[in-house]
Design a protein around this motif. Structure first.
Motif, mmCIF file in Angstrom:
data_model
loop_
_atom_site.group_PDB
_atom_site.id
_atom_site.type_symbol
_atom_site.label_atom_id
_atom_site.label_comp_id
_atom_site.label_asym_id
_atom_site.label_seq_id
_atom_site.Cartn_x
_atom_site.Cartn_y
_atom_site.Cartn_z
ATOM 1 N N ALA A 160 -2.321 32.290 -43.877
ATOM 2 C CA ALA A 160 -2.181 31.002 -43.203
ATOM 3 C C ALA A 160 -2.850 29.908 -44.030
ATOM 4 O O ALA A 160 -3.886 30.130 -44.650
ATOM 5 C CB ALA A 160 -2.830 31.056 -41.822
ATOM 6 N N ARG A 161 -2.219 28.751 -44.045
ATOM 7 C CA ARG A 161 -2.820 27.573 -44.678
ATOM 8 C C ARG A 161 -2.753 26.447 -43.663
ATOM 9 O O ARG A 161 -1.696 26.166 -43.102
ATOM 10 C CB ARG A 161 -2.051 27.184 -45.944
ATOM 11 C CG ARG A 161 -2.696 26.052 -46.750
ATOM 12 C CD ARG A 161 -1.854 25.707 -47.961
ATOM 13 N NE ARG A 161 -0.495 25.299 -47.608
ATOM 14 C CZ ARG A 161 -0.177 24.099 -47.126
ATOM 15 N NH1 ARG A 161 -1.102 23.182 -46.934
ATOM 16 N NH2 ARG A 161 1.089 23.817 -46.818
ATOM 17 N N ILE A 162 -3.892 25.853 -43.383
ATOM 18 C CA ILE A 162 -3.930 24.791 -42.377
ATOM 19 C C ILE A 162 -4.623 23.566 -42.956
ATOM 20 O O ILE A 162 -5.705 23.660 -43.531
ATOM 21 C CB ILE A 162 -4.690 25.240 -41.101
ATOM 22 C CG1 ILE A 162 -4.071 26.533 -40.560
ATOM 23 C CG2 ILE A 162 -4.647 24.151 -40.031
ATOM 24 C CD1 ILE A 162 -4.789 27.081 -39.367
ATOM 25 N N LYS A 163 -3.967 22.449 -42.793
ATOM 26 C CA LYS A 163 -4.527 21.165 -43.230
ATOM 27 C C LYS A 163 -4.635 20.291 -41.979
ATOM 28 O O LYS A 163 -3.632 20.054 -41.295
ATOM 29 C CB LYS A 163 -3.585 20.548 -44.248
ATOM 30 C CG LYS A 163 -4.045 19.246 -44.856
ATOM 31 C CD LYS A 163 -3.026 18.855 -45.934
ATOM 32 C CE LYS A 163 -3.018 17.369 -46.170
ATOM 33 N NZ LYS A 163 -1.918 16.974 -47.062
ATOM 34 N N THR A 164 -5.856 19.878 -41.676
ATOM 35 C CA THR A 164 -6.099 19.135 -40.444
ATOM 36 C C THR A 164 -6.699 17.770 -40.771
ATOM 37 O O THR A 164 -7.682 17.689 -41.527
ATOM 38 C CB THR A 164 -7.080 19.902 -39.523
ATOM 39 O OG1 THR A 164 -6.601 21.231 -39.366
ATOM 40 C CG2 THR A 164 -7.206 19.234 -38.162
ATOM 41 N N GLY A 165 -6.104 16.731 -40.222
ATOM 42 C CA GLY A 165 -6.650 15.382 -40.404
ATOM 43 C C GLY A 165 -7.229 14.884 -39.096
ATOM 44 O O GLY A 165 -6.599 15.002 -38.044
ATOM 45 N N VAL A 166 -8.448 14.318 -39.160
ATOM 46 C CA VAL A 166 -9.116 13.863 -37.938
ATOM 47 C C VAL A 166 -9.610 12.427 -38.088
ATOM 48 O O VAL A 166 -9.905 11.960 -39.191
ATOM 49 C CB VAL A 166 -10.335 14.757 -37.585
ATOM 50 C CG1 VAL A 166 -9.887 16.043 -36.941
ATOM 51 C CG2 VAL A 166 -11.193 15.022 -38.818
ATOM 52 N N GLN A 216 -3.962 7.923 -41.659
ATOM 53 C CA GLN A 216 -4.908 7.301 -40.715
ATOM 54 C C GLN A 216 -6.236 8.050 -40.633
ATOM 55 O O GLN A 216 -7.135 7.622 -39.921
ATOM 56 C CB GLN A 216 -4.313 7.294 -39.288
ATOM 57 C CG GLN A 216 -2.841 6.971 -39.176
ATOM 58 C CD GLN A 216 -2.531 5.540 -39.574
ATOM 59 O OE1 GLN A 216 -3.319 4.649 -39.283
ATOM 60 N NE2 GLN A 216 -1.421 5.335 -40.284
ATOM 61 N N CYS A 217 -6.313 9.206 -41.348
ATOM 62 C CA CYS A 217 -7.432 10.107 -41.062
ATOM 63 C C CYS A 217 -8.724 9.717 -41.767
ATOM 64 O O CYS A 217 -8.729 9.261 -42.907
ATOM 65 C CB CYS A 217 -7.063 11.533 -41.448
ATOM 66 S SG CYS A 217 -5.843 12.196 -40.317
ATOM 67 N N HIS A 218 -9.811 9.974 -41.059
ATOM 68 C CA HIS A 218 -11.151 9.791 -41.592
ATOM 69 C C HIS A 218 -11.493 10.954 -42.515
ATOM 70 O O HIS A 218 -12.089 10.784 -43.570
ATOM 71 C CB HIS A 218 -12.121 9.699 -40.407
ATOM 72 C CG HIS A 218 -13.550 9.902 -40.759
ATOM 73 N ND1 HIS A 218 -14.229 9.060 -41.613
ATOM 74 C CD2 HIS A 218 -14.439 10.855 -40.351
ATOM 75 C CE1 HIS A 218 -15.491 9.492 -41.727
ATOM 76 N NE2 HIS A 218 -15.629 10.566 -40.980
ATOM 77 N N LYS A 219 -11.096 12.144 -42.090
ATOM 78 C CA LYS A 219 -11.359 13.332 -42.915
ATOM 79 C C LYS A 219 -10.161 14.264 -42.860
ATOM 80 O O LYS A 219 -9.493 14.385 -41.826
ATOM 81 C CB LYS A 219 -12.583 14.084 -42.384
ATOM 82 C CG LYS A 219 -13.900 13.507 -42.894
ATOM 83 C CD LYS A 219 -14.995 14.547 -42.955
ATOM 84 C CE LYS A 219 -16.082 14.050 -43.900
ATOM 85 N NZ LYS A 219 -17.349 13.820 -43.255
#
Lengths: 281, 780, 158
Positions: free
Chosen positions: B296-302, B179-182
């Motif tokens: 740390a590895r972080i994947k963020t969907g916005v 659903q993410c834009h980015k």
């Protein structure tokens, strides 16, 4: 914990050099002790005898001779350097280096002779004294010799001082009209060993001298500026970069040290020019 | 009632002992006939012990005992029992104790250690936690599958270097990302660092011929030392007595158990003489624990509007050679590890990984300083990607009343407000949305940055505390709890709670300083910012019990129903009629009628508390209730970066915390200032540096720098938000660890805002900043 | 062993010492003056700071033998009759203490400063305590305490 040793405290220079006459490497001279005792704690040194030279009154004086030569006794403490009227004017770099050396408590014990004899590549007084053409007087039972500070340092934490010799004083020739300066870069703003330090001086004849620490095996005097003036900024920096060979260690990388040497050279030049303009500091 | 003491800045009750030099710490103590211990340390990061010859050491005059690992078939540990008392069979880090000597003087012990000969067969060390996960990586613990740990909570993976795997699943991240834009993905790193308490670890043990063991030690938690020693050696708790004198700083590094078993066993081996060991500063760095490193590895969907729709997080903890405490840091950072944000879809994996380095333990923040380094750097990066203001972006996503945390906990109006904290610091620092690009003057750039944080006490769900309140004849009151005050000021704030609850003047409270397991009531550990909360609740309950006893006696004396009585100002009386009653002094040791008949007896109040309503977490999804209470906070910084040297000066640090209710304002400020400066240390300076073989190079205060007085922010401001916590004592929450958390990302965010350069590995040292700003410089 | 004679907190003391003993060791182990702390033994932390003839030094980095005939002042000499000095009171009032392990060294550095400079600036206080590490307080309250003490001592003496 300190290893076992015998402590001796001669009351005169004659007594001291008498004690040193037949000594070998297992004897060390104790001045302020702020480097030597740490080295002994860490097991770097384990001397059988320590000869404390602080009982020798003549090693504690600082002042100019009638000929304008500055004589700094080997046991003059770093704080005494800062407080002395002698480290003003042309000698400003000495005061600035002393002020950046370690902490107030350490400076109350650390001595000029000790800082130079410890011969750390990062020693703070080294560059300041190098640009002022300092010499050291070394005395032994055989006699005495005067050696330029530049030739005194022989490698990482080594000098050309023989086991039987005592460094008694730093001798700085008169330098009317000279301006000098010192700068230091550490990892923090508080007490740290130098990642790079730098000193510079310009004589009344416009003669430029630079010296840098922690960029080679000893504090380095960089000369060969006969053709290059203080305004040839890039040429001076290039000469510095050609002369230094910084290494990677726990305090910084060679690359960073090189860039800092470059930057601090520029800063020193600016400081010196500013001080020249003010007619000495 | 006279002035209530709650909220007052009463000077710490231990101050007088400390300014006069009369506070006695373990290192200051000496017992008759005491021996001194020294340890032989491993010169290798990973090696097999082929042989040890102690003959020469044993025959040195003055040596009373020599121990090696082969003689000590014990392992200790709080959550994971993986740590030998002395290395046996193999060494797992440079600096690990291999043998120990007790002698009549420290000099002889030192000399004897030098006479021990060890033959090693060097093994390949594992120096990188990510490489430790590779299938062909050497194993640090071959016997991991046999180790005991807290069952149903930790998941060690035998045959690998994974001491614990924690996983959390909320919603459906796969669907969320669709659903993410980015989508923004980054990796971050925080190196190992050290607590650097000014007092190094020091312990004295006296194993007596009776079989009883008495220990004086620089530990945070007397009962934890007693319990772990009891479990490791198979000796009854009743035979072990642990006393904690004054403690010179701890920060987590003195939690659990450290040198105590070694000196106890040396004492026994030396013929029941007391034995003392005090770590040298070098041992403090190389032998004793540090803080874990974190990859740390972080994947963020916005969404287009800036809502976080999905987040995938992987934490790989560099635990070092042992993870007895570290496994719980991996767990706590798991259930807390998405930050104070309301996110529907979260997938989080947290691995605690063995390496051949000094081992990590609790350190102020318990993993949160490290994980918030990643989270709060990432949040700014996501905001920038969306071209949104970082404050606005956070405001859109922060937890609020009605939100659900990643473990399924509902946020209520009592939970506290991270929004208020962020608003407060942004306002105070003068946050301006269009502050970029910053102006450069003389090579220096000023810029601002912000970051938020949260943390709850990380502890087992059945964590318990006790308190006893005993009246003395003159109506002074002895207050006994077993939480240790190593500088936080809790003893003072707990005394204030006692004075408040007993309705007595503060001067009447006699807080018993020394902690002694023979005399004090049980307390789990002084960690996790839990002492004010749990100790405070126990004191309230003990006070209630004491007042009930006073009323019972007074009821008999006055012939009035107990319910009709009230207390205030050291008097028990009929409600609304202060004149009809008795002074405490006539009741607290029992009441005597004119004819000599007496009733009641000494008033001894008792209060107990066990963390209520918590649950273990589901091993597959991490769902459950792990947190007694959350403390929220935010920092805003202004920095000045010298682009010519890479040096960062923090010109302002503004911090806000929702502490629920302030018990002692000055002590609260003290925690925030001190913690903030420790955070600056982690941000700008501190790191363990190794050579290629795993030898720690930064093993002294010459090479491992901590902030001096010249390295602190020029201006520091503390703001307290007070949203009372319904389960806390008088509404209070803990705030000991929190000030350190999120200082590093606030500074990194400011650096980015000023220079456009993002640094993703700590520390932001002059060198690292310089090289980031001048990327071309990396070429020699 | 050799006998050295020191004046410690105003009292003349003769004590047998080994050549390799530091002043710190003699103070703590032989004279039971344990208020002075050892934090590193290497002159880096300042916890062992005492006054030598009125001047702050790291007592871990001087030999007891060097101290013959010298005057030492330690934390125990700051309130000899039990009455706190203004400096000690200022540390209490300004929240300049947490764990207390650096406190003795801090107080001695500050006392040395006030002896040579009764009216220090904030920069001078900073320079004077830059060799004293504190891991708890963040230093701000300590600087405030020393400045506060200077004001009090100008008005009321020690």
């Amino acid at each position: 914990m300190l290893p076992k040793f015998r402590y001796l405290r001669p009351g005169s220079l004659d007594e001291a050099i008498g004690l040193l006459k037949d000594c070998n490497e297992s004897t060390r001279i104790l001045a302020g002790g702020t480097d030597l005792l740490i080295g002994m704690h860490e097991g770097v040194h384990a001397p059988a005898r320590l000869i404390d030279i602080k009982g020798i009154a003549q090693l504690h004086t600082i002042g100019f001779t009638e000929d304008g030569i500055l004589i700094i006794g080997a046991c003059v403490t770093v704080n005494e350097l800062i407080e002395s009227d002698a480290t003003t004017g042309p000698m400003q770099a000495i005061r600035e280096a002393a002020s950046k050396l370690a902490t107030y408590q350490i400076r109350n014990r650390a001595t000029v002779g000790g800082n130079l004899c410890n011969a750390s590549p990062a020693c703070d007084l080294g560059p300041a004294l190098l640009v002022l053409d300092a010499q050291l007087r070394l005395v032994s039972k055989q006699g005495e010799r005067l050696i330029s500070l530049k030739d005194f340092f022989s490698g990482v934490k080594t000098t050309c001082c023989e086991v039987s010799e005592v460094v008694t004083e730093v001798v700085i020739p008169p330098s009317p009209g000279t301006v000098s300066a010192f700068l230091k870069q550490g990892r923090i703003r508080g007490h740290d060993l130098s990642v790079v330090n730098a000193a510079g001086a310009i004589g009344h004849d416009g003669d430029l001298k630079l010296a840098l620490g922690a960029v080679g095996t000893t504090p380095l005097l960089i000369d060969g500026f006969d053709e290059v003036g203080v305004d040839d900024r890039q040429k001076v920096i290039d000469a510095v970069l050609r002369a230094i060979a910084p290494i990677d260690d726990v305090r910084g990388s060679g690359i960073y040290r090189k860039r800092m040497a470059e930057f601090m050279t520029g800063e020193i030049l600016d400081l010196l020019k500013g001080r020249l303009k003010q007619g000495g500091s | 009632m006279a002035d209530d003491v709650i909220g007052k800045s009463i000077p710490r009750i231990d101050g007088l002992d400390k300014v006069t030099g009369s506070a006695i710490y373990t290192a200051d103590m000496k017992l008759p006939g005491m021996l001194y211990a020294r340890m032989l340390l491993s010169p290798h990061a990973h090696a097999k012990i082929v042989s040890i010859n102690t003959d020469r050491a044993r025959s040195l005059p003055g040596v009373k005992a020599v121990l090696t690992g082969a003689e000590l078939p014990y392992r200790v540990g709080l959550y994971m029992i993986d740590k030998p008392i002395l290395a046996s069979e193999k060494v797992r880090y440079f600096g690990e104790p291999v043998a120990a000597v007790a002698a009549v003087s420290e000099d002889i012990a030192h000399e004897a250690v030098g006479l021990i000969e060890v033959e090693y067969e060097i093994l390949e060390p594992v120096l990188d936690a990510k490489k430790a996960l590779e299938p062909d990586a050497p194993l640090v613990h071959e016997q991991l599958h046999t180790y005991e740990c807290v069952k149903g909570v930790f998941c060690p993976m035998g045959g690998t270097n994974i001491a614990n795997r924690f996983q959390l699943r909320k919603g459906d991240t796969e669907d969320g990302f669709k659903q993410c834009h980015k989508i923004v993905e980054n990796e971050f790193y925080a190196p190992q660092v050290q607590h650097v308490p000014l007092e190094t670890h020091s312990s004295i043990a006296h194993w007596k011929p009776t079989g009883n063991i008495q220990i004086w030690t620089s530990a945070q938690s007397p009962f934890a030392v007693r319990n772990l020693l009891s479990v490791a050696l198979g000796i009854s708790h009743a035979r072990i007595r642990v006393i904690i004198p004054y403690l010179g700083g701890a920060f987590g590094g003195k939690a659990g158990i450290h040198l105590e078993p070694l000196v106890a066993l040396l004492s026994k081996a030396a013929g029941f003489k007391p034995v003392k060991v005090t770590a040298t500063r070098t041992e403090e760095f190389i032998t004793l624990p540090c803080r874990q490193g974190l990859h740390a590895r972080i994947k963020t969907g916005v969404s287009r509007e800036g809502r976080i729709l999905a987040q995938e997080i992987e934490y790989i903890w560099d635990a070092g050679a042992y993870a007895d405490y570290g496994v719980n840091i991996g767990r706590a950072s798991g259930y807390s590890g998405a930050g104070p944000y309301d996110i529907d879809n979260v997938k989080l994996d947290s691995y605690t990984v063995y390496t051949s380095k000094p081992f990590g333990t609790a350190y102020r923040g318990f993993g949160h300083v490290e994980l918030f380094w990643a989270i709060e750097s990432q949040m700014d990066m996501v905001a920038r990607e969306l071209e949104m203001d970082p404050v606005d972006f956070r405001m859109k996503n922060l937890l609020d009343v009605g939100s659900t945390t990643v473990t399924g906990e509902k946020i209520t109006k009592h939970t506290g407000s991270v929004r208020k904290c962020l608003e407060a610091v942004a306002k105070e620092i003068g946050w301006a949305k269009d502050a970029r690009p910053a102006k450069e003057t003389n090579g220096k750039i000023r810029a601002k940055g912000i970051a938020v944080l949260h943390k709850a006490p990380a502890m087992p769900p059945n964590t318990a505390s006790g308190a006893i309140i005993k009246f003395n004849e003159d109506t002074t009151v002895d207050v006994l709890v077993s939480g240790v005050d190593y500088g936080q000021g809790t003893a003072t704030s707990l005394s204030q709670i006692a004075a408040h609850a007993l309705k007595l003047p503060f001067e009447k409270i006699h807080f018993i300083w020394a902690k002694d397991t023979d005399y004090n009531p049980y307390d789990w550990q002084t960690v996790a910012s839990r002492l004010t909360v749990m100790g405070g609740l126990c004191i309230l309950r003990a006070a209630e019990d004491a007042i009930d006893q006073i009323k019972t006696t007074a009821s008999g004396a006055l012939g009035v129903d107990k319910e009709e009585l009230d207390v205030d100002d050291g008097r028990v009386f009929v409600k609304g009629d202060k004149a009809t009653g008795l002074d405490y002094k006539n009741v607290i040791m029992g009441y005597m009628f004119p004819n000599g008949n007496s009733i009641g007896g000494p008033v001894i109040g008792r209060g107990s508390y066990v963390a209520e309503g918590l649950t273990n977490l589901d091993l597959e999804t991490g769902q459950g209730l792990p947190a007694l209470c959350w403390t929220y906070g935010a920092h805003a910084v202004e920095i000045e970066v010298d682009t010519r040297t890479g040096e960062i000066e923090v010109t302002q640090l503004v911090s806000a915390f929702d502490v629920g209710r302030i018990i002692n304002e000055a002590l609260c400020r003290g925690q925030v200032i001190g913690g903030g400066v420790q955070g600056v240390g982690t941000a700008l300076i501190e790191q363990y540096v190794y050579d290629g073989e795993g030898h720690l190079l930064s093993d002294s205060l010459t090479d491992y720098k901590i902030p001096t007085v010249r390295d602190v922010p020029h201006e520091m401001k503390q703001i307290f938000v007070e949203t009372p916590h319904d389960k806390g004592p008088l509404g209070a929450r803990g705030v000991a660890e929190h000030p350190m958390i999120s200082v590093p990302p606030a500074i990194a965010n400011a650096l980015f805002n000023g220079t456009g350069k993002r640094i993703k590995a700590l520390p932001l040292s002059p060198e690292n900043v310089f090289l980031a700003l001048h990327e071309d410089s990396k070429k020699p | 062993m050799q006998i050295v004679t020191l004046k410690v907190n105003g009292e003349s003391i003769s004590v047998p010492v080994e050549d390799n003993w530091s002043l710190l060791r003699v103070l703590r182990e032989e004279l039971a003056l344990t208020g002075t702390k050892e934090g590193c033994g290497m002159g880096e932390c300042g916890a062992c700071t005492v006054l030598l003839d009125g001047v702050p030094i790291n007592s871990c980095l001087v030999l007891a033998r060097e101290m013959d005939g010298r005057e030492i002042r330690t934390i125990e000499g700051e309130a000899p009759q039990g009455e706190l000095s203004n400096l000690q009171q200022a540390f209490l009032d300004n929240g300049a203490i947490q764990c207390g392990f650096c406190t003795a060294g801090m107080l001695m550095s500050a006392r040395g400063l006030l002896m040579r400079n009764p009216d220090p600036t904030e920069e001078e206080v900073t320079e004077a305590i830059c060799g004293n590490l504190c891991r708890c307080t963040g230093y701000k309250p300590i600087v405030a305490a020393v400045l506060d003490a200077a004001t009090r001592e100008k008005q009321h003496g020690r």
